[in-house]
Motif scaffolding. Structure first.
Motif, PDB file in Angstrom:
ATOM      1  N   LYS A 144      -8.574   6.352 -11.681  1.00 16.47           N
ATOM      2  CA  LYS A 144      -8.616   6.111 -13.278  1.00 16.47           C
ATOM      3  C   LYS A 144      -7.637   4.975 -13.592  1.00 16.47           C
ATOM      4  N   PHE A 145      -6.655   4.544 -12.631  1.00 24.38           N
ATOM      5  CA  PHE A 145      -5.886   3.474 -12.932  1.00 24.38           C
ATOM      6  C   PHE A 145      -6.600   2.151 -12.401  1.00 24.38           C
ATOM      7  N   GLY A 146      -7.720   2.148 -11.885  1.00 25.24           N
ATOM      8  CA  GLY A 146      -8.279   0.984 -11.397  1.00 25.24           C
ATOM      9  C   GLY A 146      -8.345   1.036  -9.756  1.00 25.24           C
ATOM     10  N   SER A 147      -7.815  -0.075  -9.231  1.00 27.01           N
ATOM     11  CA  SER A 147      -7.744  -0.108  -7.941  1.00 27.01           C
ATOM     12  C   SER A 147      -6.500  -0.616  -7.486  1.00 27.01           C
ATOM     13  N   GLY A 148      -6.020  -0.244  -6.297  1.00 31.01           N
ATOM     14  CA  GLY A 148      -4.836  -0.703  -5.614  1.00 31.01           C
ATOM     15  C   GLY A 148      -4.584  -0.605  -4.247  1.00 31.01           C
ATOM     16  N   THR A 149      -3.389  -0.605  -3.744  1.00 29.97           N
ATOM     17  CA  THR A 149      -3.201  -0.444  -2.529  1.00 29.97           C
ATOM     18  C   THR A 149      -2.124   0.618  -2.136  1.00 29.97           C
ATOM     19  N   VAL A 150      -2.251   1.563  -1.133  1.00 31.36           N
ATOM     20  CA  VAL A 150      -1.076   2.591  -1.020  1.00 31.36           C
ATOM     21  C   VAL A 150      -0.234   2.153   0.174  1.00 31.36           C
ATOM     22  N   PHE A 151       0.895   2.064   0.220  1.00 28.67           N
ATOM     23  CA  PHE A 151       1.791   1.970   1.302  1.00 28.67           C
ATOM     24  C   PHE A 151       2.395   3.123   1.870  1.00 28.67           C
ATOM     25  N   SER A 152       2.220   3.667   3.123  1.00 30.01           N
ATOM     26  CA  SER A 152       2.529   5.030   3.553  1.00 30.01           C
ATOM     27  C   SER A 152       3.602   5.000   4.592  1.00 30.01           C
ATOM     28  N   THR A 153       4.649   5.965   4.618  1.00 35.21           N
ATOM     29  CA  THR A 153       5.448   6.244   5.612  1.00 35.21           C
ATOM     30  C   THR A 153       5.158   7.913   5.668  1.00 35.21           C
ATOM     31  N   ARG A 154       5.765   8.376   6.566  1.00 34.89           N
ATOM     32  CA  ARG A 154       5.565  10.012   6.815  1.00 34.89           C
ATOM     33  C   ARG A 154       6.329  10.475   5.680  1.00 34.89           C
ATOM     34  N   LEU A 155       7.199   9.851   4.769  1.00 36.74           N
ATOM     35  CA  LEU A 155       7.927  10.640   3.759  1.00 36.74           C
ATOM     36  C   LEU A 155       7.636  10.039   2.405  1.00 36.74           C
ATOM     37  N   ILE A 156       7.601   8.689   2.311  1.00 32.62           N
ATOM     38  CA  ILE A 156       7.359   8.030   1.127  1.00 32.62           C
ATOM     39  C   ILE A 156       5.887   7.376   0.930  1.00 32.62           C
ATOM     40  N   ASN A 157       5.069   7.695  -0.100  1.00 32.10           N
ATOM     41  CA  ASN A 157       4.247   6.825  -0.427  1.00 32.10           C
ATOM     42  C   ASN A 157       4.272   5.915  -1.621  1.00 32.10           C
ATOM     43  N   ALA A 158       3.786   4.879  -1.603  1.00 32.68           N
ATOM     44  CA  ALA A 158       4.019   3.892  -2.668  1.00 32.68           C
ATOM     45  C   ALA A 158       2.516   3.303  -3.156  1.00 32.68           C
ATOM     46  N   LEU A 159       2.105   3.584  -4.398  1.00 33.66           N
ATOM     47  CA  LEU A 159       0.873   2.635  -5.009  1.00 33.66           C
ATOM     48  C   LEU A 159       1.102   1.495  -5.604  1.00 33.66           C
ATOM     49  N   LYS A 210       1.359  -2.464 -11.555  1.00 27.75           N
ATOM     50  CA  LYS A 210       1.986  -1.241 -11.579  1.00 27.75           C
ATOM     51  C   LYS A 210       2.399  -0.505 -10.293  1.00 27.75           C
ATOM     52  N   VAL A 211       3.366   0.100 -10.207  1.00 26.39           N
ATOM     53  CA  VAL A 211       3.750   0.703  -8.803  1.00 26.39           C
ATOM     54  C   VAL A 211       4.413   2.312  -9.205  1.00 26.39           C
ATOM     55  N   TYR A 212       3.521   3.033  -8.361  1.00 24.50           N
ATOM     56  CA  TYR A 212       3.933   4.373  -8.425  1.00 24.50           C
ATOM     57  C   TYR A 212       4.363   4.820  -6.899  1.00 24.50           C
ATOM     58  N   VAL A 213       5.582   5.518  -6.908  1.00 21.08           N
ATOM     59  CA  VAL A 213       6.258   5.954  -5.699  1.00 21.08           C
ATOM     60  C   VAL A 213       7.024   7.338  -5.615  1.00 21.08           C
ATOM     61  N   GLY A 214       6.472   8.059  -4.674  1.00 18.00           N
ATOM     62  CA  GLY A 214       7.317   9.366  -4.678  1.00 18.00           C
ATOM     63  C   GLY A 214       7.153   9.761  -3.201  1.00 18.00           C
ATOM     64  N   ALA A 215       7.966  10.883  -2.878  1.00 20.45           N
ATOM     65  CA  ALA A 215       7.808  11.423  -1.604  1.00 20.45           C
ATOM     66  C   ALA A 215       6.706  12.642  -1.703  1.00 20.45           C
ATOM     67  N   VAL A 216       5.319  12.315  -2.017  1.00 16.68           N
ATOM     68  CA  VAL A 216       4.220  13.101  -2.314  1.00 16.68           C
ATOM     69  C   VAL A 216       3.051  12.487  -1.517  1.00 16.68           C
ATOM     70  N   THR A 217       1.990  13.161  -1.107  1.00 18.93           N
ATOM     71  CA  THR A 217       1.227  12.846  -0.238  1.00 18.93           C
ATOM     72  C   THR A 217       0.042  11.804  -0.894  1.00 18.93           C
ATOM     73  N   LYS A 218      -0.550  11.165  -0.265  1.00 23.45           N
ATOM     74  CA  LYS A 218      -1.453   9.930  -0.793  1.00 23.45           C
ATOM     75  C   LYS A 218      -2.452  10.557  -1.827  1.00 23.45           C
ATOM     76  N   ASP A 219      -2.810  11.702  -1.790  1.00 27.18           N
ATOM     77  CA  ASP A 219      -3.882  12.345  -2.792  1.00 27.18           C
ATOM     78  C   ASP A 219      -3.054  12.742  -4.043  1.00 27.18           C
ATOM     79  N   ALA A 220      -1.738  13.188  -3.916  1.00 25.72           N
ATOM     80  CA  ALA A 220      -0.981  13.647  -5.070  1.00 25.72           C
ATOM     81  C   ALA A 220      -0.642  12.357  -5.741  1.00 25.72           C
ATOM     82  N   LEU A 221      -0.346  11.309  -5.117  1.00 28.81           N
ATOM     83  CA  LEU A 221       0.102  10.026  -5.827  1.00 28.81           C
ATOM     84  C   LEU A 221      -0.916   9.564  -6.746  1.00 28.81           C
ATOM     85  N   VAL A 222      -2.059   9.422  -6.015  1.00 29.81           N
ATOM     86  CA  VAL A 222      -3.222   8.797  -6.730  1.00 29.81           C
ATOM     87  C   VAL A 222      -3.586   9.744  -7.871  1.00 29.81           C
TER      88      VAL A 222
END
Length: 403
Positions: A363-378, A384-396
């Motif tokens: 719904k936010f449009g399109s973007g890029t997710v950068f991932s580690t085993r702990l942190i995901n950042a979209l 716009k930036v979204y970041v948290g210790a959540v799964t990729k699906d939960a972040l999106v």
């Protein structure tokens, strides 16, 4: 020894120049996914527990948390090991260069703690630590016959890299927050940050006993109750006598090796020699002076980016959700993160983005997710930036709901 109290849970304008916008977006996505995680993990201190489970008096999770809070160890010295496995691609020693390209800050001192200590973001490292009250601390990173040290003594804060023979110097106010520790250098600091997350979304139990660095300890187990978090569990070995955290282990919800396994291998609570904290730049060494009171540019203890950077460069910071699945969001005012094809001279940074990023839509449009085993950042295409210790699906999903 069997675990105690199995269900003892505690609810406790550049705007007109698109290149500038891109640089601002890049400035934050790499620190968030690399340096920010490093800042959050360097405060942990190495692991390796002794064999055997000591027979200690039973204690509740709440009592153990209170014991940690009451711990007031002012003097210690020891050897620690930190093993970090964030699932980052092999950067081949390019971490410092990537951060320089991302931030646009080049030509700094190799002895600056804010750059040097990002090496702790991956691999296994040996440290020596010492402390004598709030105004004297020393942390030394031992690598390949070379040594890097951060020394805080009164108002002086020094960083020394023996490999390059460079020195970084800054001054801080004695007794100030910045003076207390230029970097988070003990498991206690990490544990305190973890315990701030303890609320009704968290289960906290005492998970038996253990010996660490020759000392009897209780094991505190902290686990998210919510689904969608990348954190599986946090285990803290707490010294039975002093209440000081001796070991901190964070395991991911996805399983496998610990993201961070850190704890003392040797520890003493005797007063370190005063000479431990003395430092004079070697003759001929290159000395770089930092701004007075800048705390050597080190990250905040929480591992977050400096607040002054948020205030200066970000349009705002909001939090979506709560507890372990909360997601921080801010607007860089840029144009999102370009691929290497969009940056003719991107070099290592462009290759890093291509190997690390994962294109997504919502719904936010399109973007890029950068991932580690702990942190995901979209990072969305509109900056716009979204970041948290959540799964990729939960972040999106959070990004979509945040619209």
């Amino acid at each position: 020894m069997a675990p105690y109290a199995s269900d003892d849970s505690t609810n406790a304008g550049e705007a007109d120049d698109p290149r500038v916008g891109r640089r601002k977006a890049l400035r934050y996505v790499v620190p968030v996914t690399v340096a920010g995680v490093a800042a959050a993990t360097i405060g942990l201190v190495p692991a390796l527990a002794d064999s055997g489970d000591p027979d200690l008096p039973k204690i509740s999770a709440q009592q153990l948390i209170e014991k940690i809070a009451a711990s007031d160890v002012q003097q210690l010295s020891g050897t620690v090991k930190i093993s970090t496995d964030l699932g980052l691609p092999d950067l081949g020693g390019l971490e410092s260069g990537l951060l320089s390209e991302a931030t646009g800050e080049t030509g700094g001192s190799s002895a600056d703690p804010s750059a040097k200590l990002t090496e702790l973001a991956s691999g296994t490292h040996t440290l020596r630590v010492a402390a004598d009250g709030p105004d004297k601390q020393k942390l030394s990173l031992l690598e390949n016959a070379a040594e890097y040290s951060v020394i805080h003594n009164g108002k002086d804060l020094w960083g020394y890299d023996s490999a390059s023979d460079e020195v970084y110097h800054s001054t801080v106010e004695e007794g100030s927050k910045d003076a207390e520790a230029p970097v988070p250098a003990t498991p206690k600091e990490l544990t305190e940050e973890a315990l701030k997350a303890v609320d009704d979304t968290t289960s906290v139990t005492v998970d038996g006993t253990v010996r660490v660095a020759g000392r009897d300890a209780y094991k505190l187990l902290v686990k998210p109750k919510q689904s969608g978090s990348t954190v599986g569990a946090i285990s803290v070995a707490v010294d039975a006598s002093t209440g000081l955290p001796l070991k901190f282990t964070l395991t991911p919800a996805s399983g496998g090796a610990a993201v961070v396994d850190a704890g003392f291998t040797q520890v003493s609570f005797a007063k370190p020699a005063a000479s431990t904290f003395d430092f004079t730049p070697p003759q001929g060494a290159k000395v770089t002076e930092g701004d007075a009171g800048d705390g050597a540019g080190a990250p905040e203890h929480s591992g977050k980016l400096p607040e002054e950077d948020f205030g200066r460069d970000l349009a705002g910071l909001d939090v979506l959700g709560e507890g372990w699945t909360s997601v921080a969001t801010f607007d860089t005012g840029g144009e999102g993160v370009p691929s290497s094809g969009d940056i003719p001279d991107a070099g290592a940074l462009g290759g890093f983005l291509d190997s690390f990023g994962d294109k997504v839509t919502g719904k936010f449009g399109s973007g890029t997710v950068f991932s580690t085993r702990l942190i995901n950042a979209l990072v969305t295409d509109d900056g716009k930036v979204y970041v948290g210790a959540v799964t990729k699906d939960a972040l999106v999903k959070a990004a979509g709901s945040g619209q």
